[in-house]
Design an enzyme around this catalytic site. Structure first.
Site, PDB file in Angstrom:
ATOM      1  CB  SER A  92       8.779 -12.669 -13.794  1.00 35.32           C
ATOM      2  OG  SER A  92       8.210 -11.831 -14.771  1.00 35.32           O
ATOM      3  NE  ARG A 124      -1.217 -14.118  -1.406  1.00 34.66           N
ATOM      4  CZ  ARG A 124      -0.407 -14.549  -2.380  1.00 34.66           C
ATOM      5  NH1 ARG A 124       0.860 -14.799  -2.129  1.00 34.66           N
ATOM      6  NH2 ARG A 124      -0.875 -14.747  -3.593  1.00 34.66           N
ATOM      7  N   GLY A 135      -0.748 -11.538 -19.513  1.00 36.69           N
ATOM      8  CA  GLY A 135      -1.452 -12.663 -18.909  1.00 36.69           C
ATOM      9  C   GLY A 135      -2.327 -12.196 -17.753  1.00 36.69           C
ATOM     10  CG  HIS A 166       7.626 -13.705  -3.358  1.00 37.11           C
ATOM     11  ND1 HIS A 166       6.588 -13.532  -2.473  1.00 37.11           N
ATOM     12  CD2 HIS A 166       7.049 -13.995  -4.547  1.00 37.11           C
ATOM     13  CE1 HIS A 166       5.438 -13.694  -3.115  1.00 37.11           C
ATOM     14  NE2 HIS A 166       5.697 -13.978  -4.368  1.00 37.11           N
ATOM     15  N   GLY A 204       3.945  -8.688 -20.497  1.00 39.33           N
ATOM     16  CA  GLY A 204       3.177  -9.869 -20.107  1.00 39.33           C
ATOM     17  C   GLY A 204       1.718  -9.454 -20.007  1.00 39.33           C
TER      18      GLY A 204
HETATM   19  N1  APR Z   1       7.927 -11.571 -23.723  1.00 39.05           N
HETATM   20  C1  APR Z   1       6.714 -11.084 -23.422  1.00 39.05           C
HETATM   21  N2  APR Z   1       5.747 -11.815 -22.845  1.00 39.05           N
HETATM   22  C2  APR Z   1       6.036 -13.103 -22.566  1.00 39.05           C
HETATM   23  C3  APR Z   1       7.291 -13.676 -22.861  1.00 39.05           C
HETATM   24  C4  APR Z   1       8.268 -12.850 -23.468  1.00 39.05           C
HETATM   25  N3  APR Z   1       9.473 -13.302 -23.768  1.00 39.05           N
HETATM   26  N4  APR Z   1       7.253 -14.976 -22.469  1.00 39.05           N
HETATM   27  C5  APR Z   1       6.039 -15.200 -21.950  1.00 39.05           C
HETATM   28  N5  APR Z   1       5.295 -14.076 -22.004  1.00 39.05           N
HETATM   29  C6  APR Z   1       3.919 -13.860 -21.598  1.00 39.05           C
HETATM   30  C7  APR Z   1       3.001 -15.031 -21.913  1.00 39.05           C
HETATM   31  O1  APR Z   1       2.656 -15.063 -23.291  1.00 39.05           O
HETATM   32  C8  APR Z   1       1.837 -14.746 -21.006  1.00 39.05           C
HETATM   33  O2  APR Z   1       0.802 -14.011 -21.637  1.00 39.05           O
HETATM   34  O3  APR Z   1       3.822 -13.716 -20.199  1.00 39.05           O
HETATM   35  C9  APR Z   1       2.436 -13.902 -19.879  1.00 39.05           C
HETATM   36  C10 APR Z   1       2.349 -14.559 -18.503  1.00 39.05           C
HETATM   37  O4  APR Z   1       1.020 -14.595 -18.176  1.00 39.05           O
HETATM   38  P1  APR Z   1       0.335 -15.830 -17.410  1.00 39.05           P
HETATM   39  O5  APR Z   1       0.800 -17.099 -18.032  1.00 39.05           O
HETATM   40  O6  APR Z   1      -1.112 -15.546 -17.320  1.00 39.05           O
HETATM   41  O7  APR Z   1       1.009 -15.773 -15.955  1.00 39.05           O
HETATM   42  P2  APR Z   1       0.600 -14.802 -14.752  1.00 39.05           P
HETATM   43  O8  APR Z   1      -0.352 -15.489 -13.852  1.00 39.05           O
HETATM   44  O9  APR Z   1       0.268 -13.458 -15.283  1.00 39.05           O
HETATM   45  O10 APR Z   1       1.996 -14.731 -13.971  1.00 39.05           O
HETATM   46  C11 APR Z   1       3.115 -14.047 -14.536  1.00 39.05           C
HETATM   47  O11 APR Z   1       3.966 -13.305 -12.437  1.00 39.05           O
HETATM   48  O12 APR Z   1       3.255 -13.777 -10.297  1.00 39.05           O
HETATM   49  C12 APR Z   1       4.182 -14.091 -11.287  1.00 39.05           C
HETATM   50  O13 APR Z   1       4.712 -16.409 -10.884  1.00 39.05           O
HETATM   51  C13 APR Z   1       4.064 -15.523 -11.747  1.00 39.05           C
HETATM   52  O14 APR Z   1       6.078 -15.568 -13.021  1.00 39.05           O
HETATM   53  C14 APR Z   1       4.685 -15.457 -13.105  1.00 39.05           C
HETATM   54  C15 APR Z   1       4.276 -14.060 -13.578  1.00 39.05           C
END
Ligand code: APR
Length: 310
Positions: free
Chosen positions: A123, A155, A15, A179, A13
């Site tokens: 996640s 926090r 993100g 959580h 991920g």
């Molecule tokens: N394989 C790899 N990456 C994936 C997949 C997958 N099958 N499905 C989704 N992703 C990637 C997305 O493309 C995205 O870049 O996961 C990333 C998630 O990033 P964001 O949307 O920015 O989410 P983020 O704020 O990083 O949160 C991720 O962490 O805190 C938890 O609740 C939050 O479940 C969420 C996770």
């Protein structure tokens, strides 16, 4: 471990949480990082951008971005942040089905390429995703750990420091349970330089801090509107990475697989755990007051219910 003998962490991920965690890992010099995402170009672009900050920031760890798992082979630690984040009006539990599918697919690949890794799940909904990760990876339970308690406790520590007007470095406090809304901020054990927090703050303030801690995630979601928190979540995941890679034997509140502790069996729940090179090396079971145990029981029931929906 890399072939070169350097430590290797995969972040799945790329993100907000994943990329920020990756940045913190290389900037702290903890390990080389492989960042995986399904979005084409995103992990590659962010990885290269971070590498190009190395000459300025003065780190010489490497990071590569990829859409596959080959480059992740032999990772020491894998941080799973893949999924969709929470939007306003959405509970963590609404995320359940979508993220369960994503986490399952990710963990199968992780286990295939890094069978000895320790997995840190980020996640959401966290406690349920830990179950998915355990099943999909086939790893022993001590190598699957959820990141939630370090964040919720951070926090709470910030809120205590802010209210008491002391350095956050002096504040020790932790949260037990799932959580979610049923988490249990254990105020009785919160201290400022070892002194119980009720010597500094009145009951109304302490109660308000407990409530704000329970709602800490949604408070940020309501500000951001299009996503959820990532600075404190990534810091928290990286503290766990550090504890494991450096075998620190650090007691941290984490979601771990319980086998009877606190009356919970075959369930991931936030408790204090000792993290070291083996992953979860010890689970600390505290004596709780009846009211605290009753609150934890509610949390256990909430996590159980979620797991049955998987
Ligand atoms: N394989 C790899 N990456 C994936 C997949 C997958 N099958 N499905 C989704 N992703 C990637 C997305 O493309 C995205 O870049 O996961 C990333 C998630 O990033 P964001 O949307 O920015 O989410 P983020 O704020 O990083 O949160 C991720 O962490 O805190 C938890 O609740 C939050 O479940 C969420 C996770």
């Amino acid at each position: 471990m890399n072939r070169s003998g350097r430590r290797k962490v995969t972040v799945v991920g790329a993100g907000f949480v994943g990329a920020t965690a990756a940045q913190r890992i290389i900037e702290k010099g903890l390990a080389d990082v492989v960042m995986v995402d399904i979005a084409e170009g995103i992990p590659q672009g962010k990885g290269l951008d971070m590498m190009e900050s190395g000459p300025v920031e003065g780190f010489d760890m490497t990071i590569v971005g990829t859409n596959g798992y080959e480059a992740t082979a032999g990772s020491d630690v894998v941080v799973v942040t893949a999924g969709i984040p929470r939007k306003p009006g959405m509970s963590r539990d609404d995320l359940l089905k979508t993220n369960a599918g994503i986490v399952k697919a990710v963990c199968e690949q992780v286990a295939k390429y890094s069978p000895e890794a320790i997995m840190i799940v980020v996640s959401n909904p966290l406690d349920a995703m830990c179950h998915v990760a355990l099943t999909a990876s086939g790893f022993p339970a001590h190598r699957v750990i959820g990141m939630a308690g370090v964040l919720d406790s951070a926090r709470m520590r910030h809120f205590i420091a802010d209210a008491a007007k002391v350095s956050v470095k002096n504040v020790q406090a932790f949260v037990l349970g799932g959580h979610g809304d049923t988490m249990v901020p254990l105020m009785r054990y919160a201290t400022i330089s070892g002194i119980p927090v009720d010597r500094f703050l009145d009951k109304a303030t302490i109660d308000a801090i407990a409530t704000r801690t329970r709602n800490g995630g949604i408070e940020i979601v309501n500000y951001l509107k299009t996503g959820s928190a990532y600075y404190a979540p990534s810091s928290s995941a990286v503290e766990m990475v550090d504890a494991i890679l450096n075998d620190r034997k650090e007691l941290l509140p984490c979601a771990v697989h319980l086998s009877g502790q606190y009356g919970a069996k075959d369930l991931f729940l936030g408790v204090l755990a000792k993290l070291g090179k083996e992953g979860v090396e010890q689970i600390i079971e505290l004596e709780l007051l009846p009211e605290e145990q009753a609150n934890l029981d509610k949390s256990i029931a909430a996590v159980k219910e979620l797991v049955t929906l998987l």
